[in-house]
Design an enzyme around this catalytic site. Structure first.
Site, PDB file in Angstrom:
ATOM      1  CG  ASP A 118     -11.648  10.344 -52.376  1.00 24.77           C
ATOM      2  OD1 ASP A 118     -11.945  11.069 -52.095  1.00 24.77           O
ATOM      3  OD2 ASP A 118     -10.351  10.014 -52.296  1.00 24.77           O
ATOM      4  CB  SER A 119     -17.148  11.603 -51.011  1.00 23.55           C
ATOM      5  OG  SER A 119     -17.478  12.039 -52.337  1.00 23.55           O
TER       6      SER A 119
ATOM      7  CG  ASP B  55     -11.438  13.171 -55.683  1.00 22.29           C
ATOM      8  OD1 ASP B  55     -10.567  14.157 -55.576  1.00 22.29           O
ATOM      9  OD2 ASP B  55     -12.017  13.010 -54.705  1.00 22.29           O
TER      10      ASP B  55
ATOM     11  CE  LYS C  79     -11.570  16.789 -54.922  1.00 27.53           C
ATOM     12  NZ  LYS C  79     -10.906  16.191 -53.929  1.00 27.53           N
TER      13      LYS C  79
ATOM     14  CD  GLU D 250      -8.009  14.084 -50.235  1.00 26.47           C
ATOM     15  OE1 GLU D 250      -7.476  13.978 -49.160  1.00 26.47           O
ATOM     16  OE2 GLU D 250      -9.115  13.898 -50.494  1.00 26.47           O
TER      17      GLU D 250
ATOM     18  CD  GLU E 221     -13.398  18.254 -47.217  1.00 26.97           C
ATOM     19  OE1 GLU E 221     -12.680  17.516 -48.220  1.00 26.97           O
ATOM     20  OE2 GLU E 221     -14.168  17.352 -46.355  1.00 26.97           O
TER      21      GLU E 221
END
Ligand code: KIV
Length: 307
Positions: free
Chosen positions: A48-49, A87, A117, A119, A186
Protein backbone atom coordinates in the site's frame (compact mmCIF):
# COMPACT_ATOMS: atom_id res chain seq x y z
CA UNK A 1 17.82 -22.29 -19.53
CA UNK A 2 15.37 -24.28 -17.41
CA UNK A 3 12.17 -22.36 -16.67
CA UNK A 4 11.83 -21.29 -13.04
CA UNK A 5 9.18 -23.03 -10.98
CA UNK A 6 6.65 -20.75 -9.24
CA UNK A 7 7.77 -19.65 -5.79
CA UNK A 8 5.49 -20.89 -2.99
CA UNK A 9 5.23 -20.41 0.79
CA UNK A 10 6.87 -23.83 1.19
CA UNK A 11 9.79 -22.70 -0.98
CA UNK A 12 10.18 -19.51 1.07
CA UNK A 13 10.29 -21.50 4.29
CA UNK A 14 12.83 -23.91 2.77
CA UNK A 15 14.95 -20.92 1.76
CA UNK A 16 15.05 -19.86 5.40
CA UNK A 17 16.04 -23.38 6.48
CA UNK A 18 18.77 -23.50 3.83
CA UNK A 19 19.88 -19.93 4.63
CA UNK A 20 19.19 -18.79 1.08
CA UNK A 21 18.34 -15.06 1.23
CA UNK A 22 14.86 -14.10 -0.04
CA UNK A 23 14.57 -11.11 -2.39
CA UNK A 24 11.35 -9.09 -2.38
CA UNK A 25 10.46 -5.88 -4.18
CA UNK A 26 7.23 -3.91 -4.35
CA UNK A 27 5.47 -3.38 -7.69
CA UNK A 28 2.17 -1.81 -8.62
CA UNK A 29 1.72 -2.34 -12.36
CA UNK A 30 2.31 -4.75 -15.24
CA UNK A 31 5.63 -3.47 -16.64
CA UNK A 32 7.36 -3.15 -13.27
CA UNK A 33 6.16 -6.59 -12.18
CA UNK A 34 7.31 -8.03 -15.53
CA UNK A 35 10.78 -6.48 -15.11
CA UNK A 36 11.03 -7.77 -11.53
CA UNK A 37 9.96 -11.23 -12.66
CA UNK A 38 12.52 -11.19 -15.49
CA UNK A 39 15.20 -10.12 -13.00
CA UNK A 40 14.48 -13.26 -10.93
CA UNK A 41 12.90 -11.71 -7.84
CA UNK A 42 11.49 -14.28 -5.39
CA UNK A 43 8.42 -12.34 -4.32
CA UNK A 44 6.57 -9.19 -5.29
CA UNK A 45 4.66 -7.18 -2.74
CA UNK A 46 1.83 -5.03 -4.03
CA UNK A 47 2.35 -2.72 -1.09
CA UNK A 48 0.00 0.00 0.00
CA UNK A 49 3.10 2.20 -0.38
CA UNK A 50 1.23 2.52 -3.68
CA UNK A 51 -0.37 5.52 -1.95
CA UNK A 52 2.95 7.31 -1.48
CA UNK A 53 4.89 6.38 -4.59
CA UNK A 54 2.23 6.07 -7.28
CA UNK A 55 -0.94 7.84 -6.18
CA UNK A 56 0.72 10.93 -4.67
CA UNK A 57 -0.72 10.70 -1.13
CA UNK A 58 1.48 11.52 1.83
CA UNK A 59 0.66 8.29 3.66
CA UNK A 60 -0.79 4.84 2.98
CA UNK A 61 -4.02 5.64 4.82
CA UNK A 62 -6.11 6.86 1.82
CA UNK A 63 -5.41 3.68 -0.18
CA UNK A 64 -8.64 1.73 -0.69
CA UNK A 65 -9.46 -1.92 -1.26
CA UNK A 66 -10.49 -1.02 -4.82
CA UNK A 67 -7.06 0.60 -5.42
CA UNK A 68 -5.32 -2.52 -4.14
CA UNK A 69 -7.44 -4.88 -6.25
CA UNK A 70 -6.86 -2.80 -9.41
CA UNK A 71 -3.07 -2.75 -8.97
CA UNK A 72 -2.80 -6.36 -7.79
CA UNK A 73 -4.59 -7.48 -10.97
CA UNK A 74 -1.97 -5.72 -13.10
CA UNK A 75 0.92 -7.23 -11.15
CA UNK A 76 -0.40 -10.80 -11.19
CA UNK A 77 -0.87 -10.63 -14.96
CA UNK A 78 2.92 -10.26 -15.23
CA UNK A 79 4.27 -12.29 -12.32
CA UNK A 80 4.06 -15.89 -13.40
CA UNK A 81 6.67 -17.36 -11.05
CA UNK A 82 7.36 -14.68 -8.43
CA UNK A 83 5.15 -15.06 -5.35
CA UNK A 84 2.70 -12.14 -5.23
CA UNK A 85 1.58 -10.78 -1.87
CA UNK A 86 -0.94 -7.93 -1.64
CA UNK A 87 -1.37 -5.54 1.27
CA UNK A 88 -4.75 -5.40 2.96
CA UNK A 89 -5.20 -1.62 3.16
CA UNK A 90 -6.13 0.58 6.12
CA UNK A 91 -9.11 -0.63 8.20
CA UNK A 92 -10.03 -3.53 5.92
CA UNK A 93 -9.18 -6.15 8.56
CA UNK A 94 -10.22 -4.43 11.78
CA UNK A 95 -13.99 -4.92 11.61
CA UNK A 96 -15.78 -8.25 11.97
CA UNK A 97 -14.05 -11.47 10.94
CA UNK A 98 -16.75 -11.78 8.30
CA UNK A 99 -15.86 -8.42 6.78
CA UNK A 100 -12.13 -9.24 6.91
CA UNK A 101 -12.77 -12.50 5.07
CA UNK A 102 -14.92 -10.78 2.44
CA UNK A 103 -12.25 -8.13 1.79
CA UNK A 104 -9.52 -10.76 1.65
CA UNK A 105 -11.57 -12.87 -0.75
CA UNK A 106 -11.74 -9.94 -3.19
CA UNK A 107 -7.95 -9.48 -3.21
CA UNK A 108 -7.48 -13.21 -3.80
CA UNK A 109 -10.28 -13.79 -6.35
CA UNK A 110 -10.20 -10.51 -8.29
CA UNK A 111 -6.58 -9.48 -7.73
CA UNK A 112 -5.31 -13.08 -7.90
CA UNK A 113 -2.83 -12.47 -5.09
CA UNK A 114 -1.21 -15.58 -3.63
CA UNK A 115 -1.01 -14.15 -0.11
CA UNK A 116 -2.00 -11.09 1.90
CA UNK A 117 -0.01 -8.85 4.22
CA UNK A 118 -1.46 -7.32 7.39
CA UNK A 119 0.15 -4.77 9.69
CA UNK A 120 0.00 -5.15 13.45
CA UNK A 121 0.86 -7.33 16.43
CA UNK A 122 -1.16 -9.43 18.89
CA UNK A 123 -4.29 -7.34 18.22
CA UNK A 124 -4.61 -8.74 14.68
CA UNK A 125 -4.17 -12.40 15.71
CA UNK A 126 -7.92 -13.18 15.28
CA UNK A 127 -7.79 -11.84 11.70
CA UNK A 128 -4.62 -13.83 10.92
CA UNK A 129 -6.19 -16.99 12.35
CA UNK A 130 -9.40 -16.53 10.37
CA UNK A 131 -7.53 -15.93 7.11
CA UNK A 132 -5.09 -18.82 7.51
CA UNK A 133 -7.94 -21.13 8.50
CA UNK A 134 -9.66 -20.08 5.28
CA UNK A 135 -6.57 -21.13 3.35
CA UNK A 136 -5.13 -17.66 2.74
CA UNK A 137 -1.39 -17.33 3.45
CA UNK A 138 -0.70 -14.30 5.64
CA UNK A 139 2.47 -12.25 5.82
CA UNK A 140 2.62 -10.27 9.06
CA UNK A 141 4.24 -6.83 9.37
CA UNK A 142 5.55 -5.37 12.62
CA UNK A 143 7.91 -2.59 13.71
CA UNK A 144 7.14 0.62 11.89
CA UNK A 145 3.63 0.03 10.58
CA UNK A 146 2.77 2.93 8.23
CA UNK A 147 -1.01 2.47 8.54
CA UNK A 148 -0.62 3.53 12.23
CA UNK A 149 1.70 6.42 11.48
CA UNK A 150 -0.46 8.98 13.26
CA UNK A 151 -0.49 6.85 16.40
CA UNK A 152 3.25 6.14 16.22
CA UNK A 153 3.95 9.82 15.63
CA UNK A 154 6.44 9.62 12.77
CA UNK A 155 8.79 7.35 10.87
CA UNK A 156 10.92 6.30 13.87
CA UNK A 157 13.08 3.24 14.44
CA UNK A 158 11.19 0.71 16.58
CA UNK A 159 12.49 -1.72 19.20
CA UNK A 160 15.14 0.50 20.74
CA UNK A 161 14.01 0.18 24.35
CA UNK A 162 13.79 -3.18 26.13
CA UNK A 163 10.03 -2.75 26.64
CA UNK A 164 9.50 -2.12 22.91
CA UNK A 165 11.79 -4.99 21.93
CA UNK A 166 10.01 -7.40 24.25
CA UNK A 167 6.60 -6.34 22.95
CA UNK A 168 7.72 -6.87 19.36
CA UNK A 169 9.08 -10.33 20.26
CA UNK A 170 5.75 -11.28 21.84
CA UNK A 171 3.86 -9.93 18.81
CA UNK A 172 6.05 -11.87 16.40
CA UNK A 173 5.60 -15.12 18.31
CA UNK A 174 1.82 -14.63 18.48
CA UNK A 175 1.65 -13.98 14.74
CA UNK A 176 3.72 -17.07 13.96
CA UNK A 177 1.49 -19.09 16.28
CA UNK A 178 -1.60 -17.69 14.52
CA UNK A 179 -0.34 -19.10 11.22
CA UNK A 180 1.58 -16.30 9.46
CA UNK A 181 3.98 -17.78 6.87
CA UNK A 182 6.44 -14.85 7.02
CA UNK A 183 6.88 -11.53 8.79
CA UNK A 184 8.07 -8.12 7.61
CA UNK A 185 10.25 -6.24 10.10
CA UNK A 186 10.21 -2.57 9.19
CA UNK A 187 12.62 -0.06 10.71
CA UNK A 188 13.64 -2.12 13.73
CA UNK A 189 17.05 -2.35 15.33
CA UNK A 190 19.57 -4.74 13.90
CA UNK A 191 19.87 -6.55 17.23
CA UNK A 192 16.13 -7.17 17.56
CA UNK A 193 15.83 -8.29 13.91
CA UNK A 194 18.68 -10.79 14.44
CA UNK A 195 17.01 -12.15 17.58
CA UNK A 196 13.60 -12.48 15.87
CA UNK A 197 15.17 -14.19 12.86
CA UNK A 198 16.83 -16.73 15.12
CA UNK A 199 13.76 -17.28 17.30
CA UNK A 200 11.07 -17.65 14.63
CA UNK A 201 10.74 -20.59 12.28
CA UNK A 202 9.02 -18.42 9.63
CA UNK A 203 11.13 -16.16 7.37
CA UNK A 204 11.75 -12.57 8.46
CA UNK A 205 11.81 -10.02 5.64
CA UNK A 206 13.55 -6.82 6.60
CA UNK A 207 13.29 -3.23 5.45
CA UNK A 208 15.56 -1.00 7.47
CA UNK A 209 16.16 -3.98 9.77
CA UNK A 210 19.76 -4.90 9.04
CA UNK A 211 21.46 -7.81 7.35
CA UNK A 212 20.47 -10.73 9.55
CA UNK A 213 16.89 -11.06 8.29
CA UNK A 214 16.06 -14.05 6.09
CA UNK A 215 15.16 -11.71 3.24
CA UNK A 216 14.99 -8.08 2.24
CA UNK A 217 12.25 -5.96 0.72
CA UNK A 218 12.60 -2.54 -0.89
CA UNK A 219 10.12 -0.22 -2.52
CA UNK A 220 10.50 -0.28 -6.33
CA UNK A 221 10.71 3.49 -6.63
CA UNK A 222 13.34 3.81 -3.88
CA UNK A 223 15.52 1.02 -5.28
CA UNK A 224 15.45 2.46 -8.79
CA UNK A 225 15.49 6.19 -8.09
CA UNK A 226 12.09 6.46 -9.76
CA UNK A 227 10.36 9.43 -8.19
CA UNK A 228 9.82 13.08 -8.85
CA UNK A 229 10.73 14.08 -5.30
CA UNK A 230 12.77 11.31 -3.78
CA UNK A 231 13.73 11.73 -0.12
CA UNK A 232 16.93 9.84 0.68
CA UNK A 233 16.41 7.13 3.31
CA UNK A 234 19.36 5.68 5.17
CA UNK A 235 18.20 2.07 4.81
CA UNK A 236 17.71 2.28 1.03
CA UNK A 237 20.32 1.54 -1.59
CA UNK A 238 19.54 3.08 -4.96
CA UNK A 239 20.63 0.72 -7.74
CA UNK A 240 19.61 2.86 -10.73
CA UNK A 241 18.43 6.37 -11.47
CA UNK A 242 15.50 5.84 -13.77
CA UNK A 243 13.71 9.01 -12.66
CA UNK A 244 16.63 11.05 -13.95
CA UNK A 245 16.78 9.01 -17.17
CA UNK A 246 13.04 9.55 -17.73
CA UNK A 247 13.28 13.30 -17.05
CA UNK A 248 16.23 13.63 -19.43
CA UNK A 249 14.42 11.63 -22.11
CA UNK A 250 11.29 13.78 -21.86
CA UNK A 251 13.40 16.97 -21.84
CA UNK A 252 15.10 15.89 -25.08
CA UNK A 253 11.72 15.07 -26.64
CA UNK A 254 10.41 18.54 -25.70
CA UNK A 255 13.51 20.16 -27.23
CA UNK A 256 13.20 18.15 -30.44
CA UNK A 257 9.50 18.91 -30.84
CA UNK A 258 10.20 22.60 -30.29
CA UNK A 259 13.18 22.50 -32.65
CA UNK A 260 11.21 20.50 -35.27
CA UNK A 261 13.83 17.75 -35.40
CA UNK A 262 11.22 15.19 -34.31
CA UNK A 263 9.52 13.57 -36.13
CA UNK A 264 12.18 13.01 -38.79
CA UNK A 265 11.73 11.35 -42.18
CA UNK A 266 12.20 7.86 -40.72
CA UNK A 267 9.15 8.37 -38.48
CA UNK A 268 6.83 9.52 -41.30
CA UNK A 269 4.47 7.61 -43.58
CA UNK A 270 3.89 8.42 -47.25
CA UNK A 271 1.32 7.90 -49.97
CA UNK A 272 2.33 6.87 -53.49
CA UNK A 273 3.82 9.76 -55.51
CA UNK A 274 1.00 9.60 -58.07
CA UNK A 275 -1.65 9.90 -55.37
CA UNK A 276 0.22 12.82 -53.80
CA UNK A 277 0.61 14.46 -57.23
CA UNK A 278 -3.08 14.11 -58.06
CA UNK A 279 -4.13 15.49 -54.69
CA UNK A 280 -1.51 18.10 -53.94
CA UNK A 281 0.22 18.78 -57.20
CA UNK A 282 3.22 16.53 -56.66
CA UNK A 283 4.64 18.12 -53.52
CA UNK A 284 3.34 15.60 -50.96
CA UNK A 285 2.29 16.81 -47.53
CA UNK A 286 5.71 17.33 -45.93
CA UNK A 287 7.07 20.82 -46.27
CA UNK A 288 10.28 19.76 -44.48
CA UNK A 289 11.89 17.25 -46.80
CA UNK A 290 12.13 16.06 -50.35
CA UNK A 291 9.62 13.24 -50.85
CA UNK A 292 11.37 9.92 -51.56
CA UNK A 293 10.37 7.79 -54.52
CA UNK A 294 7.81 5.05 -53.82
CA UNK A 295 10.55 2.39 -54.10
CA UNK A 296 12.84 4.22 -51.64
CA UNK A 297 9.95 4.56 -49.21
CA UNK A 298 9.21 0.85 -49.37
CA UNK A 299 12.84 0.09 -48.52
CA UNK A 300 13.03 2.68 -45.72
CA UNK A 301 9.79 1.81 -43.98
CA UNK A 302 9.77 -1.65 -42.35
CA UNK A 303 6.67 -3.67 -43.29
CA UNK A 304 5.12 -3.38 -39.79
CA UNK A 305 5.24 0.42 -39.95
CA UNK A 306 3.67 0.81 -43.39
CA UNK A 307 0.09 1.92 -43.44
O1 KIV B 1 3.62 -1.06 1.47
C1 KIV B 1 4.79 -1.44 1.39
O2 KIV B 1 5.51 -1.18 0.43
C2 KIV B 1 5.33 -2.19 2.52
C3 KIV B 1 6.80 -2.46 2.52
C4 KIV B 1 7.53 -1.23 2.89
C5 KIV B 1 7.17 -3.59 3.39
O3 KIV B 1 4.63 -2.54 3.40
Amino acid sequence: MEARRPVTTAKLRKMKEDRVPISVITAYDYPSAMLAEQAGIDAILVGDSLGNVVLGYDSTIPVTLEDMIYHTKAVTRAAKTSFVIADMPFMTYHGSVDQTLRNAARLMQEGLAKALKLEGGAEIVPAVQALTQAGIPVMAHIGLTPQSIHQIGGYKVQGKSSAQAEKLLEDAKALEQAGAFAIVLELVTDELAAHLTQTLSIPTIGIGAGASCDGQVLVFHDLLGYAADIHPKRFVKTYAHIGEAIRNGIRQYVDEVKGRSFPAQEHAFHMEDEVAASLYGGGGSSAQAEPASAEEKRVKEPAGQRE
